[in-house]
Motif scaffolding. Structure first.
Motif, PDB file in Angstrom:
ATOM      1  N   TYR A 116      -4.578 -14.100  -4.742  1.00 54.25           N
ATOM      2  CA  TYR A 116      -5.119 -15.044  -5.714  1.00 54.25           C
ATOM      3  C   TYR A 116      -4.476 -16.407  -5.537  1.00 54.25           C
ATOM      4  N   ARG A 117      -5.283 -17.458  -5.746  1.00 58.83           N
ATOM      5  CA  ARG A 117      -4.771 -18.815  -5.940  1.00 58.83           C
ATOM      6  C   ARG A 117      -5.047 -19.128  -7.394  1.00 58.83           C
ATOM      7  N   ASP A 118      -3.994 -19.315  -8.169  1.00 58.40           N
ATOM      8  CA  ASP A 118      -4.119 -19.464  -9.617  1.00 58.40           C
ATOM      9  C   ASP A 118      -4.956 -18.295 -10.151  1.00 58.40           C
ATOM     10  N   SER A 119      -6.124 -18.525 -10.736  1.00 57.73           N
ATOM     11  CA  SER A 119      -6.921 -17.417 -11.269  1.00 57.73           C
ATOM     12  C   SER A 119      -8.082 -17.027 -10.358  1.00 57.73           C
ATOM     13  N   THR A 120      -8.121 -17.567  -9.139  1.00 60.65           N
ATOM     14  CA  THR A 120      -9.226 -17.316  -8.215  1.00 60.65           C
ATOM     15  C   THR A 120      -8.859 -16.257  -7.182  1.00 60.65           C
ATOM     16  N   ASN A 121      -9.658 -15.187  -7.131  1.00 62.32           N
ATOM     17  CA  ASN A 121      -9.476 -14.149  -6.118  1.00 62.32           C
ATOM     18  C   ASN A 121     -10.005 -14.705  -4.794  1.00 62.32           C
ATOM     19  N   LEU A 122      -9.140 -14.821  -3.802  1.00 65.27           N
ATOM     20  CA  LEU A 122      -9.523 -15.383  -2.508  1.00 65.27           C
ATOM     21  C   LEU A 122     -10.062 -14.320  -1.549  1.00 65.27           C
ATOM     22  N   THR A 123     -10.014 -13.057  -1.959  1.00 63.98           N
ATOM     23  CA  THR A 123     -10.423 -11.956  -1.086  1.00 63.98           C
ATOM     24  C   THR A 123     -11.529 -11.147  -1.751  1.00 63.98           C
ATOM     25  N   ASP A 124     -12.024 -10.152  -1.056  1.00 60.91           N
ATOM     26  CA  ASP A 124     -13.065  -9.271  -1.570  1.00 60.91           C
ATOM     27  C   ASP A 124     -12.622  -8.627  -2.880  1.00 60.91           C
ATOM     28  N   ASN A 125     -13.518  -8.571  -3.866  1.00 64.07           N
ATOM     29  CA  ASN A 125     -13.157  -8.010  -5.167  1.00 64.07           C
ATOM     30  C   ASN A 125     -12.942  -6.503  -5.161  1.00 64.07           C
ATOM     31  N   SER A 126     -13.558  -5.764  -4.244  1.00 61.52           N
ATOM     32  CA  SER A 126     -13.435  -4.311  -4.270  1.00 61.52           C
ATOM     33  C   SER A 126     -12.123  -3.819  -3.684  1.00 61.52           C
ATOM     34  N   TYR A 127     -11.869  -4.141  -2.415  1.00 70.27           N
ATOM     35  CA  TYR A 127     -10.674  -3.640  -1.757  1.00 70.27           C
ATOM     36  C   TYR A 127      -9.738  -4.737  -1.285  1.00 70.27           C
ATOM     37  N   GLY A 128     -10.057  -5.982  -1.564  1.00 66.71           N
ATOM     38  CA  GLY A 128      -9.163  -7.094  -1.297  1.00 66.71           C
ATOM     39  C   GLY A 128      -8.623  -7.130   0.115  1.00 66.71           C
ATOM     40  N   LEU A 129      -7.300  -7.208   0.222  1.00 66.36           N
ATOM     41  CA  LEU A 129      -6.629  -7.293   1.517  1.00 66.36           C
ATOM     42  C   LEU A 129      -6.451  -5.937   2.174  1.00 66.36           C
ATOM     43  N   GLY A 130      -6.613  -4.888   1.407  1.00 67.33           N
ATOM     44  CA  GLY A 130      -6.432  -3.549   1.952  1.00 67.33           C
ATOM     45  C   GLY A 130      -6.137  -2.573   0.839  1.00 67.33           C
ATOM     46  N   TYR A 131      -6.039  -1.309   1.202  1.00 68.59           N
ATOM     47  CA  TYR A 131      -5.840  -0.287   0.184  1.00 68.59           C
ATOM     48  C   TYR A 131      -4.954   0.832   0.716  1.00 68.59           C
ATOM     49  N   CYS A 132      -4.470   1.635  -0.203  1.00 67.94           N
ATOM     50  CA  CYS A 132      -3.726   2.844   0.153  1.00 67.94           C
ATOM     51  C   CYS A 132      -4.445   4.017  -0.506  1.00 67.94           C
ATOM     52  N   ASN A 133      -4.344   5.184   0.094  1.00 64.45           N
ATOM     53  CA  ASN A 133      -4.926   6.372  -0.525  1.00 64.45           C
ATOM     54  C   ASN A 133      -4.130   7.610  -0.128  1.00 64.45           C
ATOM     55  N   ALA A 134      -4.465   8.719  -0.746  1.00 64.97           N
ATOM     56  CA  ALA A 134      -3.873  10.020  -0.439  1.00 64.97           C
ATOM     57  C   ALA A 134      -2.345  10.011  -0.502  1.00 64.97           C
ATOM     58  N   SER A 135      -1.798   9.270  -1.459  1.00 65.68           N
ATOM     59  CA  SER A 135      -0.348   9.226  -1.693  1.00 65.68           C
ATOM     60  C   SER A 135       0.457   8.734  -0.501  1.00 65.68           C
ATOM     61  N   LEU A 136      -0.146   7.944   0.373  1.00 68.02           N
ATOM     62  CA  LEU A 136       0.574   7.391   1.517  1.00 68.02           C
ATOM     63  C   LEU A 136       0.847   5.910   1.283  1.00 68.02           C
ATOM     64  N   PRO A 137       2.103   5.485   1.383  1.00 61.59           N
ATOM     65  CA  PRO A 137       2.384   4.048   1.238  1.00 61.59           C
ATOM     66  C   PRO A 137       1.669   3.247   2.334  1.00 61.59           C
ATOM     67  N   HIS A 138       1.288   2.063   2.001  1.00 58.88           N
ATOM     68  CA  HIS A 138       0.579   1.205   2.943  1.00 58.88           C
ATOM     69  C   HIS A 138       1.231  -0.174   2.907  1.00 58.88           C
ATOM     70  N   CYS A 139       1.465  -0.754   4.062  1.00 56.85           N
ATOM     71  CA  CYS A 139       2.030  -2.104   4.129  1.00 56.85           C
ATOM     72  C   CYS A 139       0.919  -3.115   4.347  1.00 56.85           C
ATOM     73  N   ILE A 140       0.900  -4.116   3.506  1.00 55.55           N
ATOM     74  CA  ILE A 140      -0.034  -5.231   3.648  1.00 55.55           C
ATOM     75  C   ILE A 140       0.738  -6.361   4.316  1.00 55.55           C
ATOM     76  N   SER A 141       0.355  -6.725   5.512  1.00 55.66           N
ATOM     77  CA  SER A 141       0.932  -7.876   6.220  1.00 55.66           C
ATOM     78  C   SER A 141      -0.239  -8.723   6.684  1.00 55.66           C
ATOM     79  N   THR A 142      -0.340  -9.927   6.170  1.00 50.96           N
ATOM     80  CA  THR A 142      -1.506 -10.737   6.480  1.00 50.96           C
ATOM     81  C   THR A 142      -1.193 -12.221   6.367  1.00 50.96           C
ATOM     82  N   SER A 143      -2.077 -13.019   6.905  1.00 47.77           N
ATOM     83  CA  SER A 143      -2.062 -14.472   6.756  1.00 47.77           C
ATOM     84  C   SER A 143      -3.428 -14.907   6.258  1.00 47.77           C
ATOM     85  N   TYR A 144      -3.452 -15.962   5.465  1.00 49.68           N
ATOM     86  CA  TYR A 144      -4.700 -16.469   4.914  1.00 49.68           C
ATOM     87  C   TYR A 144      -4.617 -17.987   4.893  1.00 49.68           C
ATOM     88  N   LEU A 145      -5.626 -18.662   5.433  1.00 48.19           N
ATOM     89  CA  LEU A 145      -5.664 -20.117   5.458  1.00 48.19           C
ATOM     90  C   LEU A 145      -6.576 -20.601   4.337  1.00 48.19           C
TER      91      LEU A 145
END
Length: 160
Positions: A90-119
């Protein structure tokens, strides 16, 4: 009055240093104007099915409205008990990514690392805040900075 001076070469009057008068700035497109960063290693959690802010957040005040902001971040997320958890930038109150899964997701009790860049192009010289938000896609608890792992965010203002 604004004027354009076109020259083929700028050279120092003496020596090899070209001085710029105090309070003035010369920028080259693509140059980094400023860099700010943060790190955090405190686990946070939520049971919200709507995006809520984590503690991975940083503000920057662009020097020029035409600048772009390069956001680099790393964070671990985890959804306890299985199911899905996701995060968004988010930038202030604006979601800069997809509303459903955004930058990524985790499932099945497995930790997930989000590493990304956004311009981003905030088009302002007012302070803006970038933050990593997260949510659960079921009734389980979603965590950021799982087990107090370290997360970081770096913001760089890029001249245009």
């Amino acid at each position: 009055m604004v004027a354009t001076i076109k020259v083929g070469k700028i050279a120092a009057a003496a020596g090899t240093t070209v001085n710029v008068e105090s309070g003035h700035v010369i920028t080259q497109p693509g140059a980094v104007i400023q860099t700010v960063s943060m790190t955090v290693a405190t686990e946070v959690s939520s049971t919200s099915s709507s995006y809520v802010a984590t503690n991975v957040t940083k503000n920057i005040t662009p020097k020029f409205s035409s600048s772009k902001i390069l956001v680099s971040l790393h964070c671990s997320i985890y959804n306890g008990g299985g199911g899905l958890g996701s995060c968004a930038l988010y930038r202030d109150s604006t979601n800069l990514t997809d509303n459903s899964y955004g930058l990524g997701y985790c499932n099945a009790s497995l930790p997930h690392c989000i590493s990304t860049s956004y311009l981003d192009s905030p088009n302002t010289t007012s302070s803006v805040t970038y933050a990593l938000y997260f949510k659960t896609h079921n009734s389980n608890t979603v965590y950021a900075n799982i087990s107090n792992s370290q997360s970081f965010m770096t913001l760089q203002e890029i001249a245009q």
